[in-house]
Design a protein around this motif. Structure first.
Motif, PDB file in Angstrom:
ATOM      1  N   THR A   1      -4.514   4.347   8.073  1.00  9.75           N
ATOM      2  CA  THR A   1      -3.289   3.567   8.192  1.00  9.75           C
ATOM      3  C   THR A   1      -2.415   4.137   9.295  1.00  9.75           C
ATOM      4  OG1 THR A   1      -3.338   2.982   5.848  1.00  9.75           O
ATOM      5  CG2 THR A   1      -1.234   2.771   6.974  1.00  9.75           C
TER       6      THR A   1
ATOM      7  N   ASP B   1       0.812  -1.217   0.000  1.00 12.13           N
ATOM      8  CA  ASP B   1       0.000   0.000   0.000  1.00 12.13           C
ATOM      9  C   ASP B   1       0.846   1.268   0.000  1.00 12.13           C
ATOM     10  OD1 ASP B   1      -2.357  -1.463  -0.069  1.00 12.13           O
ATOM     11  OD2 ASP B   1      -2.508  -1.578   2.106  1.00 12.13           O
ATOM     12  N   ASP B   2       2.116   1.148   0.406  1.00 14.34           N
ATOM     13  CA  ASP B   2       3.015   2.300   0.345  1.00 14.34           C
ATOM     14  C   ASP B   2       3.188   2.807  -1.083  1.00 14.34           C
ATOM     15  OD1 ASP B   2       3.715   0.100   2.190  1.00 14.34           O
ATOM     16  OD2 ASP B   2       5.064   1.555   3.114  1.00 14.34           O
TER      17      ASP B   2
ATOM     18  N   ARG C   1      -2.135   4.770  -3.549  1.00 12.83           N
ATOM     19  CA  ARG C   1      -2.907   5.692  -2.722  1.00 12.83           C
ATOM     20  C   ARG C   1      -4.351   5.221  -2.694  1.00 12.83           C
ATOM     21  NH1 ARG C   1      -0.424  11.578  -4.768  1.00 12.83           N
ATOM     22  NH2 ARG C   1       1.577  11.346  -3.666  1.00 12.83           N
TER      23      ARG C   1
END
Length: 273
Positions: A197, A75-76, A79
């Protein structure tokens, strides 16, 4: 003549791409065959060019021609955001405009250089995701040069949410643990309200989890959930136990080899059981 011949029928590959490492995993439709970690490489940087170079090194060691490949992105590298459809929206263009406006409000700037996909829905809030076009180009180039079939590119959270969609309990929030980070989808009933997150501090116990969930509920303007359902290598102490009345917590069974690196576990996120 056929001794030693190994058919690839029923075989597929999954690639996990994290900012610091990549992994290649082979899976099969046959229940007696376990997923096999074929290889992993470190990435020299999280930019698309560095990741593309690492991908070339990883795939160069294996014959992947003709095989279907699913890519799961940490997920880094993507977006994620929640979009509320405009009142009276009837066209896809209305939903796309709403997603872009929300993107600009959350991340600043336009969507140039990003590819957006979403569970487009004119009747209820939906999840949208953006992936860098330059990263997609690296993956497409690899598919052409290595002659594999690129069937899906998906952020990890989306893959996990889709995998467990049918078992999400009413009133529950959904979470994913990966790489020391907890991502949570907050739901208002059946409606997606937000995706949040946060890094998991060392030694995070059930008290930390309860405090974190309470703070996130306040931030998004919701009541604390009745249940939190989590997949990934979450601390076992987070699971519900006697005396825990604030909310229940269910940890989905993680069938991945605990000795596998995070990038390999990433690759298997969303795989059908």
């Amino acid at each position: 003549m056929l001794n030693g011949f190994k058919s690839s029928f029923g075989q597929s590959l999954r690639i996990g791409i994290a900012p610091d490492a990549l992994a290649l995993v082979r899976t099969s439709i046959w229940p007696h065959e376990r997923a096999r970690l074929l290889g992993q490489v470190a990435a020299t940087g999280a930019d698309p060019v560095s990741l593309g170079a690492a991908l070339g090194m990883l795939l160069g060691e294996h014959d992947v021609a003709g095989l279907p490949v699913t890519v799961v992105l940490a997920d880094d590298l993507a977006r994620l955001w929640q979009v509320t459809p405009p009142q009276g929206a009837t066209r896809l263009a209305d939903l796309e405009a709403a997603a872009m406006l929300r993107y600009q409000a959350l991340f600043g700037g336009g969507v140039s250089g990003w590819s957006i996909s979403a569970d487009w829905d004119a009747a209820r809030p939906f999840l949208a995701a953006a992936v860098p076009l330059s990263l997609l180009e690296q993956l497409t180039t690899a598919a052409i040069s290595q002659r594999f079939r690129l069937v899906e590119i998906v952020p990890q959270f989306v893959a996990a949410l889709n995998q467990h969609r049918r078992v999400r309990r009413a009133g529950a929030w959904f979470g994913v643990v990966h790489g020391g980070v907890l991502s949570v989808a907050a739901f208002d009933g059946d409606l997606l309200a937000a995706v949040r997150t946060a890094p998991i501090p060392a030694g995070a116990d059930r008290d930390w989890l309860e405090g974190h969930v309470a703070r996130e509920a306040l931030r998004v303007g919701l009541s604390r959930p009745e249940r939190l359902q989590i997949c990934g290598p979450a601390p076992k102490g987070w699971a519900s136990s006697a005396g825990r009345l604030k909310f229940a917590c269910t940890l989905f069974e993680d069938e991945t080899d605990p000795l596998w690196p995070d990038c390999a576990r990433l690759a298997l996120t969303g795989r059908a059981p």
